[in-house]
Enzyme design. Structure first.
Site, short mmCIF file in Angstrom:
data_model
loop_
_atom_site.label_atom_id
_atom_site.label_comp_id
_atom_site.label_asym_id
_atom_site.label_seq_id
_atom_site.Cartn_x
_atom_site.Cartn_y
_atom_site.Cartn_z
N VAL A 82 -19.70 63.19 -24.07
CA VAL A 82 -19.56 62.17 -25.10
C VAL A 82 -19.63 60.79 -24.48
O VAL A 82 -18.89 60.48 -23.54
CB VAL A 82 -18.23 62.35 -25.86
CG1 VAL A 82 -18.03 61.21 -26.85
CG2 VAL A 82 -18.20 63.69 -26.59
N TRP B 34 -10.87 65.01 -19.01
CA TRP B 34 -9.67 64.19 -18.94
C TRP B 34 -8.44 65.00 -19.32
O TRP B 34 -7.38 64.88 -18.70
CB TRP B 34 -9.85 62.98 -19.82
CG TRP B 34 -8.88 61.83 -19.69
CD1 TRP B 34 -8.56 60.96 -20.68
CD2 TRP B 34 -8.13 61.39 -18.55
NE1 TRP B 34 -7.67 60.01 -20.23
CE2 TRP B 34 -7.37 60.26 -18.92
CE3 TRP B 34 -8.01 61.87 -17.24
CZ2 TRP B 34 -6.52 59.59 -18.04
CZ3 TRP B 34 -7.15 61.20 -16.36
CH2 TRP B 34 -6.43 60.08 -16.77
N LYS C 143 -14.61 48.06 -23.28
CA LYS C 143 -15.22 48.09 -21.95
C LYS C 143 -16.33 49.13 -21.87
O LYS C 143 -17.26 49.00 -21.06
CB LYS C 143 -14.16 48.33 -20.87
CG LYS C 143 -13.32 49.60 -21.03
CD LYS C 143 -13.93 50.82 -20.40
CE LYS C 143 -13.13 52.06 -20.70
NZ LYS C 143 -13.72 53.28 -20.13
N GLU D 35 -18.69 57.37 -25.23
CA GLU D 35 -17.85 56.70 -26.21
C GLU D 35 -18.38 55.32 -26.61
O GLU D 35 -18.19 54.87 -27.74
CB GLU D 35 -16.42 56.57 -25.68
CG GLU D 35 -15.68 57.89 -25.48
CD GLU D 35 -15.20 58.49 -26.79
OE1 GLU D 35 -15.62 58.03 -27.86
OE2 GLU D 35 -14.40 59.44 -26.73
N LYS E 125 -10.30 56.78 -25.96
CA LYS E 125 -10.68 55.37 -26.05
C LYS E 125 -11.79 55.21 -27.07
O LYS E 125 -12.84 55.84 -26.94
CB LYS E 125 -11.13 54.87 -24.68
CG LYS E 125 -10.04 54.96 -23.62
CD LYS E 125 -10.54 54.63 -22.23
CE LYS E 125 -9.42 54.78 -21.20
NZ LYS E 125 -9.88 54.49 -19.82
N SER F 169 -9.43 55.10 -14.83
CA SER F 169 -8.95 56.45 -14.49
C SER F 169 -9.99 57.52 -14.79
O SER F 169 -9.90 58.20 -15.80
CB SER F 169 -7.67 56.76 -15.29
OG SER F 169 -7.89 56.48 -16.68
#
Length: 335
Positions: free
Chosen positions: A277, A12, A189, A279, A106, A136
């Site tokens: 990872v 990202w 989410k 999350e 996040k 995204s």
């Protein structure tokens, strides 16, 4: 042109660095991993985490936090949630009063139950901390596939600044004052996406996944409002939008980890196989603790925790969700 540092060089961070550079900004990428910095500086590409996305030669990578932070117009935090506090501590000595910091990670910090903007603000109280979130995946953003995000900030001036910095012909950015709602949407989410992947791994169908996602957004909204967020935020990009993409995409590490769990992998085995990872695993306990703190019912999140940490069978978790007491769908509607 702005002078911007992206704090974090994963998939990202690399994708957003390309966006910012293509928008005409001077971009520095910080990473704690020297080999990662060398790769980006020599190859202008993160060949392991985002192959095929080539950065402009003007983008440089550094391991020196002081060099990354001082005299910058904007800092973009893109490190995994479990490293946000540690990274903010490292950056704090070099931050000027009023420094704009936008968080793209996040998650919820498990020890404090803080959102990541709250974590950064606690470590760097003099900064103007905001959030950018939404559906995204880095793999698509890096390839300039049309994407839409929402910038949340404490003032409209800061939100519009972030909007102007990031927005281009394939990346549309909206603004919002609801930082807490946006952050909780992005964190929660991922937990529902783990469950969605598990549904796929079990071999259940579209009906089951649609039910999970619909009731999942209900749980997300319920907790978000209890924590001070706005219900409308969860019907937007950082709520239902991010939930849809994370529950259904082949790029979703949370969905993919859940799929393996549905196939019989343990949580540890699934995380190792995904090689990135996950999350949702780190946010699951924190979300349940927040729900208990605010006396909010989150049966899906509760069952995800039982599967992840108490070795509960995913099939048993689904069965228990379906055998709960009868309820009306919307409590506020009257006959």
């Amino acid at each position: 042109m702005a002078d911007i540092s992206v704090i974090g060089a994963g998939s990202w961070g690399t994708a957003i660095s390309k966006v910012l550079s293509d928008n005409g900004n001077h971009v520095t990428i910080w990473s704690a991993v020297a080999s990662e910095v060398d790769m980006i500086n020599k190859m202008h590409e993160h060949q392991t985490k985002l192959p095929g996305v080539v950065l402009d030669d003007s983008v440089i990578a550094v391991t020196d936090m002081q060099k990354a932070c001082e005299e910058k117009d904007l800092l973009v935090f893109v490190v995994p949630s479990i490293y946000v506090r540690e990274t903010a501590k490292k950056a704090a000595p070099y931050i000027k009063k009023g420094q704009k910091i936008v968080n793209l990670a996040k998650g919820i910090e498990s020890e404090t139950l803080y959102t990541l903007c709250e974590v950064i603000s606690e470590e760097i109280p003099e900064a103007d901390v905001c959030v950018l979130s939404g559906p995204s995946h880095a793999e698509e953003v890096g390839k300039r596939i049309p994407t839409t995000l929402v910038a949340g900030a404490s003032t409209s001036q800061t939100a519009k600044y972030i909007q102007n910095i990031f927005m281009n012909d394939v990346l549309r950015v909206y603004t919002s004052p609801d930082i807490i709602g946006i952050e909780l949407g992005g964190a929660l989410k991922n937990i529902i996406a783990l469950a969605a992947g598990t549904i796929d791994g079990l071999g259940y169908g579209d009906n089951t996944k649609a039910a999970l996602m619909t009731r999942g957004i209900t749980e997300m909204t319920r907790l978000g409002v209890a924590c001070g967020g706005n219900a409308e935020t969860f019907s937007g990009l950082s709520g239902i939008g991010d939930l849809i993409v994370t529950c259904t995409s082949k790029h979703s590490r949370n969905r993919n980890a859940g799929y393996l769990i549905g196939k019989g992998y343990s949580m540890e085995e699934a995380m190792k196989a995904v090689k990135m990872v996950v999350e949702g695993v780190y946010s699951a306990k924190a979300a349940l603790a927040l729900a208990n703190k605010h006396n909010v019912s989150m049966p899906i999140v509760s069952e995800v925790n039982a599967v992840l940490f108490n070795h509960k069978s995913p099939k048993d978790a689904v069965a228990d969700l379906f055998s709960r007491e009868k309820k009306t769908e919307h409590q506020d509607l009257s006959w």
